[in-house]
Design an enzyme around this catalytic site. Sequence first.
Site, PDB file in Angstrom:
ATOM      1  CG  ASP A 133      -2.209   0.657   0.752  1.00 32.44           C
ATOM      2  OD1 ASP A 133      -2.495   1.452  -0.365  1.00 32.44           O
ATOM      3  OD2 ASP A 133      -2.530   1.609   2.632  1.00 32.44           O
ATOM      4  CG  LEU A 134       5.187   1.213  -1.246  1.00 31.87           C
ATOM      5  CD1 LEU A 134       5.870   0.604  -2.070  1.00 31.87           C
ATOM      6  CD2 LEU A 134       5.606   1.268   0.133  1.00 31.87           C
TER       7      LEU A 134
END
Length: 217
Positions: free
Chosen positions: A64-65
């Site tokens: 979930d960058l």
Amino acid sequence: VVRLLDVFKSVNNTYLIQEFCNGGDFRGYLTKKVKLPEQEARKVLNDYLTGFQEMVKNGLIHRDLKPENILINDGVYKIADFGFATHVDNFKNQMLKTCVGTPLYMSPQILSHQPYTTKSDVWSTGLIYYEMLCGKTPWPARDQLELIQNIAKMPLKYPFNVQISDVSKDFIRGCLEKDEKNRFSWEEVLAHKIFTPVGQEAAALKKKPTVQLDKRS
């Protein structure tokens, strides 16, 4: 990486105690600046990749960058929010199937509900760096379906009014290969000349030969 200081549980909740980051998140900073000069963007990227170097060593994929999950503390940029993170047995080849993350920063494989590897984080890294330099992501879209179509049909382009070095373009190109087979691995990302690991620059200066002045000058 943002430090985890303690963990404790109540009847209904688990509490994670983390270090306080006094600069807020990178999304807030990027919204104010719109885009960054390349030198500053490379500093942010270098901090970020230093954090990822440790994650790779520990076999950890984030999934979930995005700028909201990069926090700033005393001018240092740190990876945060490991709610979707997971360990992988084989960091290079293990196939994952869980569809998690934020659509705008997801790899084409996750968006299309296909199996993916740790290279999904490489894709997100390329998108974040592109956004730092250009003030927007390369494939804008109104919804997830349009985003999938735009990625598939539109080539990677840069705004005409933004000057970007060949080193940065090569890094972005390698990260944003649509086919995972052609995309940079984490080994290639961390070996790329855009990244200067902590201590390497100082070591290089120590090895630099002393310049001897000609006494006749």
